[in-house]
Scaffold this motif. Structure first.
Motif, PDB file in Angstrom:
ATOM      1  N   LEU A 267       0.731  -1.477   0.028  1.00  0.00           N
ATOM      2  CA  LEU A 267      -0.208  -0.105  -0.107  1.00  0.00           C
ATOM      3  C   LEU A 267       0.869   1.120   0.156  1.00  0.00           C
ATOM      4  O   LEU A 267       1.785   1.377   0.631  1.00  0.00           O
ATOM      5  CB  LEU A 267      -0.946   0.101   1.142  1.00  0.00           C
ATOM      6  CG  LEU A 267      -1.841  -1.220   1.372  1.00  0.00           C
ATOM      7  CD1 LEU A 267      -2.345  -1.125   2.799  1.00  0.00           C
ATOM      8  CD2 LEU A 267      -2.874  -1.357   0.334  1.00  0.00           C
TER       9      LEU A 267
ATOM     10  N   GLU B 263       0.350   5.487   0.391  1.00  0.00           N
ATOM     11  CA  GLU B 263      -0.424   6.542   0.453  1.00  0.00           C
ATOM     12  C   GLU B 263       0.111   7.756   0.006  1.00  0.00           C
ATOM     13  O   GLU B 263       1.328   7.922  -0.274  1.00  0.00           O
ATOM     14  CB  GLU B 263      -0.688   6.745   1.964  1.00  0.00           C
ATOM     15  CG  GLU B 263      -1.374   5.744   2.832  1.00  0.00           C
ATOM     16  CD  GLU B 263      -0.314   4.789   3.517  1.00  0.00           C
ATOM     17  OE1 GLU B 263      -0.504   4.382   4.529  1.00  0.00           O
ATOM     18  OE2 GLU B 263       0.854   4.928   3.099  1.00  0.00           O
TER      19      GLU B 263
ATOM     20  N   CYS C 203      -4.930   5.914  -1.547  1.00  0.00           N
ATOM     21  CA  CYS C 203      -3.985   4.761  -1.108  1.00  0.00           C
ATOM     22  C   CYS C 203      -4.097   3.787  -2.383  1.00  0.00           C
ATOM     23  O   CYS C 203      -4.948   3.162  -2.745  1.00  0.00           O
ATOM     24  CB  CYS C 203      -4.858   3.949   0.049  1.00  0.00           C
ATOM     25  SG  CYS C 203      -4.038   2.362   0.384  1.00  0.00           S
TER      26      CYS C 203
ATOM     27  N   ILE D 150     -10.860  -2.167   3.331  1.00  0.00           N
ATOM     28  CA  ILE D 150      -9.863  -0.981   3.345  1.00  0.00           C
ATOM     29  C   ILE D 150     -10.097   0.072   4.503  1.00  0.00           C
ATOM     30  O   ILE D 150     -11.335   0.616   4.392  1.00  0.00           O
ATOM     31  CB  ILE D 150      -9.507  -0.449   2.100  1.00  0.00           C
ATOM     32  CG1 ILE D 150      -9.138  -1.355   0.991  1.00  0.00           C
ATOM     33  CG2 ILE D 150      -8.301   0.806   2.222  1.00  0.00           C
ATOM     34  CD1 ILE D 150      -7.782  -2.063   1.177  1.00  0.00           C
TER      35      ILE D 150
ATOM     36  N   TRP E 283      -8.824   3.667   6.875  1.00  0.00           N
ATOM     37  CA  TRP E 283      -7.910   4.645   7.161  1.00  0.00           C
ATOM     38  C   TRP E 283      -7.535   4.752   8.413  1.00  0.00           C
ATOM     39  O   TRP E 283      -8.860   4.880   9.245  1.00  0.00           O
ATOM     40  CB  TRP E 283      -8.259   5.879   6.461  1.00  0.00           C
ATOM     41  CG  TRP E 283      -8.073   6.015   4.903  1.00  0.00           C
ATOM     42  CD1 TRP E 283      -8.964   5.767   3.990  1.00  0.00           C
ATOM     43  CD2 TRP E 283      -6.900   6.524   4.327  1.00  0.00           C
ATOM     44  NE1 TRP E 283      -8.551   5.984   2.717  1.00  0.00           N
ATOM     45  CE2 TRP E 283      -7.277   6.284   2.902  1.00  0.00           C
ATOM     46  CE3 TRP E 283      -5.539   6.814   4.591  1.00  0.00           C
ATOM     47  CZ2 TRP E 283      -6.142   6.688   1.753  1.00  0.00           C
ATOM     48  CZ3 TRP E 283      -4.795   7.013   3.714  1.00  0.00           C
ATOM     49  CH2 TRP E 283      -4.907   7.059   2.422  1.00  0.00           C
TER      50      TRP E 283
ATOM     51  N   ILE F 123     -14.999   8.115   2.351  1.00  0.00           N
ATOM     52  CA  ILE F 123     -14.005   7.264   1.869  1.00  0.00           C
ATOM     53  C   ILE F 123     -14.726   6.675   0.701  1.00  0.00           C
ATOM     54  O   ILE F 123     -15.743   6.348   0.641  1.00  0.00           O
ATOM     55  CB  ILE F 123     -13.877   6.040   2.912  1.00  0.00           C
ATOM     56  CG1 ILE F 123     -12.671   5.306   2.417  1.00  0.00           C
ATOM     57  CG2 ILE F 123     -15.067   5.277   3.437  1.00  0.00           C
ATOM     58  CD1 ILE F 123     -12.133   4.134   3.512  1.00  0.00           C
TER      59      ILE F 123
ATOM     60  N   ARG G  89     -13.757   3.754  -3.253  1.00  0.00           N
ATOM     61  CA  ARG G  89     -12.705   2.908  -3.744  1.00  0.00           C
ATOM     62  C   ARG G  89     -12.805   2.663  -5.316  1.00  0.00           C
ATOM     63  O   ARG G  89     -14.056   2.908  -5.483  1.00  0.00           O
ATOM     64  CB  ARG G  89     -12.234   1.567  -2.904  1.00  0.00           C
ATOM     65  CG  ARG G  89     -13.612   0.568  -3.260  1.00  0.00           C
ATOM     66  CD  ARG G  89     -13.572  -0.695  -2.325  1.00  0.00           C
ATOM     67  NE  ARG G  89     -12.459  -1.353  -2.513  1.00  0.00           N
ATOM     68  CZ  ARG G  89     -11.774  -2.304  -1.523  1.00  0.00           C
ATOM     69  NH1 ARG G  89     -12.436  -2.430  -0.609  1.00  0.00           N
ATOM     70  NH2 ARG G  89     -10.792  -2.972  -1.996  1.00  0.00           N
TER      71      ARG G  89
ATOM     72  N   TYR H  26      -1.603   9.757   8.251  1.00  0.00           N
ATOM     73  CA  TYR H  26      -2.562   8.886   7.918  1.00  0.00           C
ATOM     74  C   TYR H  26      -2.075   7.539   7.324  1.00  0.00           C
ATOM     75  O   TYR H  26      -1.363   7.868   6.460  1.00  0.00           O
ATOM     76  CB  TYR H  26      -3.655   9.511   7.063  1.00  0.00           C
ATOM     77  CG  TYR H  26      -4.468  10.666   7.678  1.00  0.00           C
ATOM     78  CD1 TYR H  26      -4.153  11.776   8.453  1.00  0.00           C
ATOM     79  CD2 TYR H  26      -5.858  10.499   8.111  1.00  0.00           C
ATOM     80  CE1 TYR H  26      -4.669  12.717   9.230  1.00  0.00           C
ATOM     81  CE2 TYR H  26      -6.605  11.433   8.621  1.00  0.00           C
ATOM     82  CZ  TYR H  26      -6.011  12.594   9.287  1.00  0.00           C
ATOM     83  OH  TYR H  26      -6.939  13.448   9.887  1.00  0.00           O
TER      84      TYR H  26
ATOM     85  N   CYS I 125      -3.177   3.832   5.477  1.00  0.00           N
ATOM     86  CA  CYS I 125      -4.091   2.844   4.865  1.00  0.00           C
ATOM     87  C   CYS I 125      -3.683   1.595   5.273  1.00  0.00           C
ATOM     88  O   CYS I 125      -2.746   1.121   5.593  1.00  0.00           O
ATOM     89  CB  CYS I 125      -3.883   3.148   3.205  1.00  0.00           C
ATOM     90  SG  CYS I 125      -4.762   1.954   2.244  1.00  0.00           S
TER      91      CYS I 125
END
Length: 116
Positions: free
Chosen positions: A4, A6, A22, A34, A36, A70, A72, A94, A96
């Protein structure tokens, strides 16, 4: 194995916006939920938001509800965190996180700093 990465962090004034990304490697991205998370100095890492494998379900910490979104894109192996109305308390690194059954992967983090 999932890796991953970010991106999108930075310095922003109170009330501003940022969008974190991410990006994940691997062909099984869509099989992972997923999330955060964030960690401020001298504080424990805390949950921020999560999205289900399909993207149909999302979950938020009370502290960010109504301000963060959020999402995806499984075709791009990417998860986004749109952050609006940022506050100094949102300042943190932050991270992921990808999770499926006993497998749990973390990115290296991206710094978000919100100034007064």
């Amino acid at each position: 194995q999932v890796q991953l990465l970010e991106s999108g962090g930075g310095l922003v004034q109170t009330g501003g916006s940022l969008r974190l990304s991410c990006a994940a490697s691997g062909r099984t991205f869509s099989s992972y939920a997923i999330g955060w998370f964030r960690q401020a100095p001298v504080k424990k890492r805390e949950f921020v938001a999560a999205v289900s494998r399909s993207g149909d379900s999302t979950y938020y910490a009370d502290s960010v509800k109504g301000r963060f979104t959020i999402s995806r894109d499984n075709a791009k192996n990417t998860v986004y965190l749109q952050m609006n109305s940022l506050k100094p308390d949102d300042t943190a690194v932050y991270y992921c996180n990808a999770r499926r059954l006993s497998k749990n992967y973390w990115g290296q983090g991206t710094q978000v700093t919100v100034s007064l």
